[in-house]
Design a protein around this motif. Structure first.
Motif, short mmCIF file in Angstrom:
data_model
loop_
_atom_site.label_atom_id
_atom_site.label_comp_id
_atom_site.label_asym_id
_atom_site.label_seq_id
_atom_site.Cartn_x
_atom_site.Cartn_y
_atom_site.Cartn_z
N PHE A 28 -12.68 33.19 -16.31
CA PHE A 28 -12.25 31.97 -15.56
C PHE A 28 -10.69 31.77 -15.41
O PHE A 28 -9.98 31.96 -16.19
CB PHE A 28 -12.64 30.87 -15.91
CG PHE A 28 -14.29 30.82 -15.93
CD1 PHE A 28 -15.04 31.27 -15.19
CD2 PHE A 28 -14.83 29.84 -17.05
CE1 PHE A 28 -16.42 31.35 -15.38
CE2 PHE A 28 -16.23 29.69 -17.04
CZ PHE A 28 -17.07 30.41 -16.11
N LYS A 29 -10.21 31.70 -14.31
CA LYS A 29 -8.50 31.50 -14.13
C LYS A 29 -8.48 29.88 -13.61
O LYS A 29 -9.19 29.37 -12.89
CB LYS A 29 -8.26 32.35 -12.84
CG LYS A 29 -8.45 33.99 -13.21
CD LYS A 29 -7.46 34.42 -14.32
CE LYS A 29 -5.99 34.89 -13.62
NZ LYS A 29 -5.20 35.40 -14.53
N TYR A 30 -7.25 29.43 -14.46
CA TYR A 30 -6.91 28.01 -13.90
C TYR A 30 -5.46 27.92 -13.47
O TYR A 30 -4.62 29.02 -13.82
CB TYR A 30 -7.12 27.09 -15.14
CG TYR A 30 -6.62 27.51 -16.62
CD1 TYR A 30 -5.12 26.94 -16.74
CD2 TYR A 30 -7.03 28.25 -17.55
CE1 TYR A 30 -4.51 27.41 -17.88
CE2 TYR A 30 -6.40 28.72 -18.76
CZ TYR A 30 -5.29 28.16 -18.70
OH TYR A 30 -4.64 28.70 -19.94
N ASN A 31 -4.94 26.92 -12.71
CA ASN A 31 -3.93 26.88 -12.20
C ASN A 31 -3.18 25.56 -12.85
O ASN A 31 -2.64 24.90 -11.85
CB ASN A 31 -3.95 27.01 -10.78
CG ASN A 31 -4.90 25.95 -10.16
OD1 ASN A 31 -5.44 25.13 -10.92
ND2 ASN A 31 -4.86 25.94 -8.82
N LYS A 32 -3.39 25.07 -13.96
CA LYS A 32 -3.07 23.96 -14.42
C LYS A 32 -2.56 23.96 -16.03
O LYS A 32 -2.54 25.22 -16.50
CB LYS A 32 -3.99 22.91 -14.55
CG LYS A 32 -5.31 23.25 -15.28
CD LYS A 32 -6.53 22.42 -14.38
CE LYS A 32 -6.94 22.85 -13.14
NZ LYS A 32 -7.89 22.13 -12.44
N ASP A 33 -2.09 23.12 -16.47
CA ASP A 33 -1.45 23.08 -17.90
C ASP A 33 -2.67 23.33 -18.97
O ASP A 33 -3.84 22.95 -18.49
CB ASP A 33 -0.64 21.98 -18.36
CG ASP A 33 -1.50 20.68 -18.59
OD1 ASP A 33 -2.30 20.46 -19.35
OD2 ASP A 33 -0.98 19.74 -17.95
#
Length: 276
Positions: A156-161
């Motif tokens: 999974f890829k996330y774009n937050k801290d």
């Protein structure tokens, strides 16, 4: 003698060897190990095949009382090197266990696989007992896709801290509904929750087979590695795919980049499990 029982996940019928049940009824350590070995083989059942279905007849012969059931659970604990095993069904299960289990799920007799729950790395999908290749009941991000594309799952890829991402992942775990997509009706248990690692156990409905799900965050790549695998049997009839897909959809709605497990990208898995 032979006996048939329906598979809890698919309804398929599976032929089981009564001699194994007789060995287990003897209560010896050798019988326990013979069952563990035989549980890795498949038993044909017409259109579908499952070794997970071996369990009901094996257990029913010795589940003659609650006292004897608990003796077996304690014996299994000793035979698995003292590993802490769940003694009873999960609290959030939504269906009853089969009567012959006397309230003790099959998962109580299976130890946590080596390398699971450590929190520093994830296992791949090693072949089961004497098998030539991994079983179609496991997905892991800790696999080289060039060597084993059938079992590799893209992180999974996330774009937050990092903290926000882990909070969302934990919220997803807690929001998971037992029985979704007709799986995991036995509920789930959050076993470990660290800053960058989550480990959850899932239980099937009528028999209580245990599956393991792990998430391991990699802050450098802003990704979360995933491993979902069955402990018993060879086929999973789509259970691990349905579990991963639920999380993929949940997190995708929060802005994550995730991949569904589908027949288009995992043809071997769906073909083997008869769920194309």
């Amino acid at each position: 003698f032979h006996r048939t029982e329906p598979d809890p996940q698919s309804g398929a019928m599976s032929t089981m060897l009564g001699t194994v049940a007789m060995l287990l009824c003897a209560g010896s350590a050798s019988a326990f190990h013979q069952h563990a070995a035989l549980n890795s083989f498949t038993h044909t059942s017409g259109a579908a095949t499952s070794s997970r279905s071996l369990t009901p007849s094996v257990l029913s012969c010795q589940m003659q009382s609650n006292s004897k059931a608990m003796q077996w659970s304690r014996r299994a604990l000793l035979l698995t090197g003292g590993v802490a095993l769940p003694a009873f069904a999960f609290e959030n299960r939504i269906v009853d266990l089969r009567p012959e289990l006397d309230g003790v799920p099959y998962g109580a007799r299976t130890a946590v696989p080596e390398g699971v729950g450590e929190g520093t790395a994830l296992k791949g999908c090693p072949p089961p007992f004497k098998a030539a290749r991994p079983a179609p009941n496991c997905f892991s991000s800790f696999i080289d896709p060039k060597k084993d594309r059938d079992h590799y799952y893209k992180p999974f890829k996330y774009n937050k801290d990092e903290k926000e991402a882990m909070n969302e992942l934990l919220a997803a775990v807690k929001a998971y509904p037992p029985g979704q997509a007709n799986i995991d009706a036995g509920g789930w248990k959050l076993v470990r929750n660290d800053d960058r690692y989550i480990y959850v156990q899932y239980e099937s409905g009528k028999i209580g087979y245990l599956d393991d799900l792990e998430f391991l965050m990699d802050p450098e790549t802003k990704s979360v590695n995933v491993r979902s695998a069955s402990r018993a049997g060879f086929l999973d009839f789509g259970v691990n795919a349905k579990r991963i897909n639920w999380y993929a959809k949940y997190l995708r709605n929060l802005g994550w980049e995730t991949t569904d497990v589908t027949p288009d990208n995992y043809r071997f898995y769906f073909k083997q499990n008869g769920t194309e």
